[in-house]
Write an enzyme that holds these catalytic residues in place. Structure first.
Site, short mmCIF file in Angstrom:
data_model
loop_
_atom_site.label_atom_id
_atom_site.label_comp_id
_atom_site.label_asym_id
_atom_site.label_seq_id
_atom_site.Cartn_x
_atom_site.Cartn_y
_atom_site.Cartn_z
N GLY A 1 0.82 -1.20 0.00
CA GLY A 1 0.00 0.00 0.00
C GLY A 1 0.85 1.25 0.00
O GLY A 1 2.00 1.24 -0.48
N SER A 2 0.32 2.30 0.56
CA SER A 2 1.02 3.59 0.56
C SER A 2 2.17 3.59 1.56
O SER A 2 2.21 2.80 2.51
CB SER A 2 0.04 4.70 0.92
OG SER A 2 -0.37 4.59 2.28
N GLY B 1 2.52 2.00 5.32
CA GLY B 1 3.66 1.16 5.65
C GLY B 1 4.42 1.62 6.87
O GLY B 1 4.87 0.81 7.68
N GLU C 1 5.79 -3.56 0.83
CA GLU C 1 5.89 -3.18 -0.58
C GLU C 1 5.03 -1.95 -0.74
O GLU C 1 3.81 -2.03 -0.81
CB GLU C 1 5.43 -4.34 -1.46
CG GLU C 1 5.91 -4.22 -2.91
CD GLU C 1 5.10 -3.22 -3.71
OE1 GLU C 1 5.62 -2.11 -3.97
OE2 GLU C 1 3.96 -3.52 -4.06
N CYS D 1 1.96 0.33 -8.55
CA CYS D 1 3.14 0.81 -7.82
C CYS D 1 4.33 0.93 -8.76
O CYS D 1 5.27 1.68 -8.49
CB CYS D 1 3.45 -0.09 -6.63
SG CYS D 1 3.55 -1.83 -7.04
#
Length: 498
Positions: free
Chosen positions: A233-234, A238, A255, A289
């Site tokens: 995610g963002s 994270g 990630e 991403c």
């Protein structure tokens, strides 16, 4: 047929009970036309979820790894049988064009094949001991329950990357999908349930689906019974997960964001580059991403390349991702569109010139025309990842300066160079070249294969998922020493006689 009605038909075919997706709770809305496909109740008892996973671990870790691999093989069979329906649901709920939905399910099938082979290759090391009559070795043991937090843009593939490896490594899985794609998660779990039924002796709680928002993820990430949290995610999310997990000395596999660049040199094949730029910058409507967000072009070819890109962008079909020929579907929601608008406004304020695109498409759902923005420098808005189809173009005159410009952002996921120079290609791949987890030559930054470990550095989080030796993240390493002699020599020559 509305996207909502088609989604409900697919859920029924895949065996998801209507009561599951028609109760009070999260609203599942298709980005294609804004229609509501269902409402999914939140998971109430998270403590019970963690307890079931802990109990399942005690049984699952005793099953030999090749037998655990058999479950993943069966999952691959079930995914093949359900590929068309599941891919269609990805399109309906995440807004991907048809080929991308099919490609995402194929990724799941591919990682199943990878993990089945891995189940017979979980290996350790034999180490020479300095002590006579001693045998040393390193082995890898099951770790425990794994929490997988996935994002809307790859609503099923990221789960599969983690789950297939975790299962063959001996770990139960708890899946907390994005609240924006709960129906896809329900359907995927129904497919897994069929594989588990065929497998026969899997423990209850081996794989569990948790429907909830940020609070559910935070609660599970803080649970000491879950030794590994894999979160996609963002960067903001994270950081929160990493701090929560680190506070209890657990492991996190992150990630996160990407701000991926392509360097185009004077020797590049521009026909190839234009195709790579178009897919990497506008695929999934810029919501990958690994989306190409920065195009760093040598000043001698910049005007010509921008003209070609402007012509290509002008012909991009934007619309319902179910329709033949459409290459750009919707953004996931209105908040994403507002981020798109805001970033373009900031770019103009910071000296940028919008070359093409940047406007809304007037239709149900949230559709925008991908934008190209020529920037005078790598300003603050360029260094920020906007999860939308905006491509910033900057120029350079010195190759080393171009690599430095690429590296001078907080994120470090994917990168690429287009060149016919061996020197430039090898410099880009050297220790002083790209600082990203993924570095490509003459292909775009998007579209990784499952055979290579996926992830990046800096604000991208440092984690690695999928292929290579990423399986080691789901296991604990143990050094073992066996004394098969009749004496007890100590290491380093230490003498201790009693």
């Amino acid at each position: 047929m509305t996207a909502a009605a088609e989604s409900r038909d697919i859920l029924t075919r895949l065996g998801v009970p209507a009561a599951v997706w028609s109760s009070d709770g999260f609203e599942a809305r298709s980005p294609i036309d804004g229609s509501v496909a269902g409402r999914v109740a939140e998971t109430a008892d998270l403590d019970a979820v963690a307890a079931r996973a802990t109990t399942a671990f005690q049984q699952w870790k005793r099953i030999p790894a090749p037998r655990r691999g058999e479950l993943v093989r069966l999952l691959g069979e079930e995914l093949r049988a359900s590929k068309e329906d599941l891919a269609r649901l990805v399109t309906l709920e995440a807004g991907k064009i048809v080929s991308e939905g099919l490609g995402e399910v194929q990724e799941m099938i591919d990682i199943c094949d990878f993990a089945v082979g891995l189940s017979r290759q979980i290996y350790g090391l034999t180490i020479a001991s300095e002590r006579p009559g001693h045998h040393m070795r390193e082995t890898w043991q099951p770790l425990g329950p794994v929490l997988v937090i996935s994002a809307f843009n790859f609503p099923v593939a990221v789960w599969a990357w983690n789950t297939c490896l975790a299962l063959v490594c001996g770990d139960p899985v708890i899946w907390k999908p994005s609240e924006k794609t709960p129906l896809t998660a329900l359907a995927t779990h129904a497919v897994l349930d069929r594989a588990i039924a065929r497998f026969g002796d899997a423990p209850e709680g081996l794989s569990q689906l948790v429907i909830g928002g940020r609070e559910a993820g935070e609660a599970l990430a803080a649970d000491p019974r879950i030794p590994l949290v894999s979160a996609t995610g963002s960067t903001r999310m994270g950081r929160a997960v990493a701090q929560t997990v680190a506070a209890r000395l657990g492991r996190s596999l992150l990630e996160l964001g990407g701000n991926n660049a392509m360097i185009v040199t004077p020797s590049a094949d521009l026909d190839m580059a234009v195709r790579a730029i178009a897919f990497s910058a506008v695929g999934t409507c810029g919501q990958r991403c690994t989306t190409l967000r920065r195009l760093l072009v040598h000043e001698s070819i910049a005007d010509g390349l921008i003209a070609r890109l402007k012509a290509a962008y002008a012909t991009l079909p934007v619309g319902d991702p179910r329709d033949d020929g459409v290459l750009v579907g919707p953004l996931i929601d209105e908040a994403s569109a507002q981020g798109f608008d805001a970033a373009l406004a900031q770019a103009v304020e910071q000296g940028g010139q919008i070359v093409v695109g940047g406007d809304r498409v007037d239709r149900d759902g949230v559709y925008v025309r991908p934008a190209i923005v020529r920037m005078p420098a790598q300003t603050a808005v360029v260094e920020h990842e906007t999860f939308a189809p905006i491509l910033y173009v900057l120029t350079w005159s010195d190759f080393d300066a171009a690599v430095a410009m690429q590296n001078a952002v907080p994120q470090g996921l994917s990168s690429c160079v287009f060149t016919d120079s061996v020197r430039e290609a090898e410099a880009f791949l050297s220790a002083w070249g790209s600082d990203c987890g993924i570095a490509n030559v003459n292909i775009g930054p998007s579209g990784a294969e499952i055979g290579g470990a996926f992830g990046g550095e800096k604000d991208t989080g440092g984690g690695r998922e999928s292929g290579s030796d990423a399986w080691k993240a789901y296991m604990r390493r143990q050094t073992q020493t066996v004394n098969f002699s009749t004496s007890l020599p100590l290491a380093q020559g230490v003498k201790f006689e009693v």
